[in-house]
Design a protein around this motif. Structure first.
Motif, PDB file in Angstrom:
ATOM      1  N   TYR A 373      34.366   8.930 -70.233  1.00 13.51           N
ATOM      2  CA  TYR A 373      35.532   9.813 -70.159  1.00 13.51           C
ATOM      3  C   TYR A 373      35.606  10.734 -71.374  1.00 13.51           C
ATOM      4  CZ  TYR A 373      37.193   7.252 -66.116  1.00 13.51           C
ATOM      5  OH  TYR A 373      37.308   6.710 -64.863  1.00 13.51           O
ATOM      6  N   VAL A 374      35.167  10.260 -72.521  1.00 12.91           N
ATOM      7  CA  VAL A 374      35.119  11.126 -73.700  1.00 12.91           C
ATOM      8  C   VAL A 374      34.216  12.325 -73.428  1.00 12.91           C
ATOM      9  CG1 VAL A 374      34.445  11.294 -76.130  1.00 12.91           C
ATOM     10  CG2 VAL A 374      35.567   9.219 -75.292  1.00 12.91           C
ATOM     11  N   LEU A 416      42.035  11.786 -70.597  1.00 15.35           N
ATOM     12  CA  LEU A 416      42.886  11.229 -71.647  1.00 15.35           C
ATOM     13  C   LEU A 416      43.670  10.038 -71.116  1.00 15.35           C
ATOM     14  CD1 LEU A 416      44.133  11.224 -74.448  1.00 15.35           C
ATOM     15  CD2 LEU A 416      45.787  12.931 -73.650  1.00 15.35           C
ATOM     16  N   ASP A 417      44.188  10.118 -69.897  1.00 17.45           N
ATOM     17  CA  ASP A 417      44.904   8.985 -69.319  1.00 17.45           C
ATOM     18  C   ASP A 417      44.022   7.733 -69.336  1.00 17.45           C
ATOM     19  OD1 ASP A 417      46.880  10.843 -68.843  1.00 17.45           O
ATOM     20  OD2 ASP A 417      46.528  10.961 -66.674  1.00 17.45           O
ATOM     21  N   ALA A 418      42.754   7.893 -68.944  1.00 19.41           N
ATOM     22  CA  ALA A 418      41.824   6.756 -68.941  1.00 19.41           C
ATOM     23  C   ALA A 418      41.563   6.253 -70.354  1.00 19.41           C
ATOM     24  CB  ALA A 418      40.516   7.161 -68.267  1.00 19.41           C
ATOM     25  N   SER A 419      41.407   7.162 -71.294  1.00 22.64           N
ATOM     26  CA  SER A 419      41.130   6.762 -72.678  1.00 22.64           C
ATOM     27  C   SER A 419      42.322   6.047 -73.298  1.00 22.64           C
ATOM     28  CB  SER A 419      40.766   7.999 -73.512  1.00 22.64           C
ATOM     29  OG  SER A 419      39.572   8.593 -73.041  1.00 22.64           O
ATOM     30  N   LEU A 420      43.528   6.511 -72.994  1.00 24.58           N
ATOM     31  CA  LEU A 420      44.726   5.833 -73.493  1.00 24.58           C
ATOM     32  C   LEU A 420      44.828   4.435 -72.890  1.00 24.58           C
ATOM     33  CD1 LEU A 420      47.362   8.733 -73.353  1.00 24.58           C
ATOM     34  CD2 LEU A 420      46.270   7.780 -75.395  1.00 24.58           C
ATOM     35  N   ALA A 421      44.471   4.290 -71.613  1.00 24.85           N
ATOM     36  CA  ALA A 421      44.502   2.975 -70.977  1.00 24.85           C
ATOM     37  C   ALA A 421      43.555   2.017 -71.686  1.00 24.85           C
ATOM     38  CB  ALA A 421      44.134   3.106 -69.495  1.00 24.85           C
ATOM     39  N   ALA A 467      41.531   0.714 -63.913  1.00 24.45           N
ATOM     40  CA  ALA A 467      41.852   1.847 -63.036  1.00 24.45           C
ATOM     41  C   ALA A 467      43.331   1.853 -62.683  1.00 24.45           C
ATOM     42  CB  ALA A 467      40.998   1.790 -61.772  1.00 24.45           C
ATOM     43  N   ARG A 468      43.897   0.669 -62.401  1.00 20.35           N
ATOM     44  CA  ARG A 468      45.319   0.602 -62.048  1.00 20.35           C
ATOM     45  C   ARG A 468      46.204   0.981 -63.234  1.00 20.35           C
ATOM     46  NH1 ARG A 468      43.429  -3.747 -58.847  1.00 20.35           N
ATOM     47  NH2 ARG A 468      43.838  -5.298 -60.474  1.00 20.35           N
TER      48      ARG A 468
END
Length: 489
Positions: A373-374, A416-421, A467-468
């Motif tokens: 994701y980065v 970013l949403d994925a990285s924050l997760a 993912a959730r």
């Protein structure tokens, strides 16, 4: 609830949020309708009494034929053309809220009479927001000068219901309501993403036990930047005065959090400013100026107002800082996993050695996925240049870049949403292995994280859980059950 608009400043971030995101109906105020009618009458008088007047798309043809004057009969036939010819874009469609935003932004040119359109067209456009399904507008394939490839299909059905009169078609398909709505859409989401980023990094800072001096109030005066000061205040609000921290400095990635997120705060504020200006900007071409002392019949001038030059740079800046924050999430995650650096159990394992879990441990493999994701965010954060667009004629030689920039910012935002997760899960695990509770201000956020990804003690398939959590973060970015706060924190 109904949004009532009377003047162009009524089209702003707060009202767009209500009309586009919360799906409220929109009504044009009586004073605005009177101005629209008065301006329309003045415009018709201008083209009737001044046979020499040159008005693009009214007394002349359009595009490559702009130098050809139209006879009265040709003018009427030209006016009746439906906005079908340029409806050639295709691909993935914009979200419904974004299309509603474009329709709402379309009203700006009407409210003070600058589009010289009819009250019936203005009412019909506002009525598109009364709860019915929105026309499909592709997010891809948007080239050409101005925004006609999006606006033609958006208003095709509406225009098909009328025997169009002079200037009505142009008032539907000219200007830059798309760019205004796209940057506004991104700005609303960006303010929320920034808030989630600050909360996530505060959780990471606490999990790492970084010294609070890195976020000291004194830095606000020393650095002298309002955006960084806002982030420092927010971080301290989450972290409180908790003790038990390391007594030596944390790695660079922890110390620069206020400055990096300060830049994000600056980029979000800039996007909000671009949205506020763009939403209230008269962008029609040609634009009608009502009668005054110097021009008793009024006048109609051709402009480049349909090319919004501030939306794309603002969107690019958001995409760029999202990519930087993704990298910072990756660095924090790596530092939390490294016991020699974090002084936490190595790889955040619980009661196990690395050899008992495939070398890295379940949590230790998560950054490998996050790194993808980065890199995707970095690709999305490339600058959007103004595209060339000839299309076989000599008029439309430069295209508008807003759709390109919006698509990239949206992709970077999802990364970013994925990285924050991922970082939130790492911080949650670090608190779990040391049996620590978070500061009270972060308890609710930690509960959200653990409702999707419970702390790891035995290896399991973590991908669907991550993912959730990512989907939950994205859902909070685009939630419609809370009022907008367009004011920087």
């Amino acid at each position: 609830m109904t949004v009532i608009v009377d003047i162009r400043s009524d089209v702003n971030l707060a009202t767009l949020y209500r009309a586009a995101w919360q799906c409220e109906n929109v009504r044009i105020g009586d004073a605005a309708l009177a101005r629209i009618a008065s301006s329309r009458a003045a415009f018709l008088e201008l083209i009737d009494k001044d046979p020499s007047v040159v008005i693009y798309g009214v007394t002349t043809a359009m595009g490559e034929r702009a130098n050809q004057r139209l006879t009265a009969e040709e003018r009427d036939r030209h006016a009746r053309l439906k906005p079908f010819a340029a409806a050639t874009s295709f691909g993935d469609d914009l979200p419904d809220r974004t299309v509603r935003g474009i329709v709402f932004a379309r009203l700006t040119n009407y409210l003070e009479g600058h589009a010289a359109t009819t009250p019936r067209i203005a009412r019909a456009v506002a009525a598109m927001l009364d709860g019915g399904p929105m026309p499909a507008v592709p997010a891809s394939g948007q080239g050409g000068a101005g925004e006609i490839l999006a606006l033609y299909p958006l208003f095709a059905e509406l225009a098909g219901r009328f025997e169009l009169e002079v200037k009505e078609r142009g008032s539907l398909i000219n200007g830059s309501p798309c760019a205004a709505a796209l940057v506004a859409d991104a700005a609303i989401a960006a303010r929320r993403r920034l808030g989630l980023a600050i909360e996530t990094f505060a959780l990471s800072i606490d999990a790492f036990r970084a010294p609070l001096e890195h976020y000291d109030e004194a830095l606000q005066d020393l650095w002298g930047d309002a955006d960084e000061a806002a982030v420092l205040r927010s971080l301290r609000g989450y972290l409180g005065e908790g003790g038990g921290r390391r007594n030596f400095q944390a790695p660079v990635s922890y110390r620069i959090v206020p400055r990096v997120l300060g830049h994000a705060h600056r980029a979000v504020s800039a996007a909000e400013r671009a949205a506020r200006i763009s939403l209230a900007s008269i962008s029609d071409n040609p634009v009608f100026l009502p009668p005054d002392a110097r021009h008793p019949l009024g006048r109609c001038i051709s402009t480049g107002g349909y090319h919004n030059a501030m939306a794309s740079p603002a969107l690019d800046d958001l995409a760029g800082i999202w990519a930087d924050i993704c990298l910072l999430c990756d660095r924090h995650s790596a530092r939390l996993l490294n016991g020699r650096v974090s002084q936490l159990p190595d790889l955040l394992l619980v009661g196990r050695e690395p050899g008992e879990s495939d070398g890295h441990g379940n949590v230790g493999y998560v950054p490998m996925a996050a790194n993808g994701y980065v890199e995707q965010a970095k690709h999305a954060a490339q600058r959007t240049f103004i595209p060339g667009s000839d299309g076989g004629n000599g008029q439309d030689d430069v295209a508008a870049p807003a759709f390109l920039a919006w698509n990239k910012e949206a992709r970077a935002g999802r990364c970013l949403d994925a990285s924050l997760a991922v970082l939130a899960v790492m911080a949650s695990q670090a608190l779990h292995v040391t049996r620590r509770a978070p500061p009270p201000a972060l308890a609710k956020f930690l509960d959200l994280v653990r409702s999707h990804v419970v702390p790891v003690e035995e290896d399991r398939v973590l991908g669907p859980e991550l993912a959730r959590l990512t989907e939950a973060i994205t859902a909070s970015v685009f939630a419609t059950d809370a009022p907008i706060d367009p004011t920087p924190a």
